[in-house]
Design a protein around this motif. Structure first.
Motif: not given
Length: 139
Positions: A112-123, A21-27, A88-97
């Motif tokens: 890892v979604s950063l769309k909301e202030p609290k990151p959300e992770v889905a698998c 999550v920190l890696h995603c925030i920093h990137a 960074p700006t979308a929900f944690p749902i796989p895109s077509k790509e």
């Protein structure tokens, strides 16, 4: 997209979760990406990769960097178990790509979604056009 009761959960170490999550925030604002390894099917170790696309909407890993990382996993007696990237700006749902370029049917795909202030992770488990959401158990 299915949510399967038959699919085993993903066990993710708390330290690996935090590092991912920190890696995603920093990137941010670009997408981050990386690999996960561990014993058995557990995700214990984060391998931060460089997003060679340096994009806000896509990611790609250098194949040479991936090969060196797979070799390091093997040397550490760990299995390659997962891939992660951020939205960074979308929900944690796989895109077509994300679905189109998923080539490891045995691997867990973390978003890892950063769309909301609290990151959300889905698998997810992704095999061709089959996408199954998997429960994450933090250990």
């Amino acid at each position: 997209m299915e949510r399967s009761k038959h699919s085993p959960p993903c066990f993710l170490m708390k330290e690996a979760y935090d590092e991912m999550v920190l890696h995603c925030i920093h990137a941010s604002p670009f997408e981050a990406c990386g690999l996960l390894s561990g014993r058995g099917k557990n995700c214990e170790t984060v391998w931060k990769m460089i997003n060679v696309e340096r994009s806000e909407h896509s990611f790609a890993m250098d194949l040479g960097e991936m090969d060196r990382t797979f070799a390091a996993m093997k040397e550490a007696n760990q299995n390659f178990n997962g891939i992660y990237h951020s939205h960074p700006t979308a929900f944690p749902i796989p895109s077509k790509e994300d679905i189109q370029y998923a080539v490891y049917p045995h691997a867990f795909y973390f978003i890892v979604s950063l769309k909301e202030p609290k990151p959300e992770v889905a698998c997810f488990l992704i095999d061709k056009n089959s996408v199954i959401q998997v429960e994450i158990i933090i250990i």
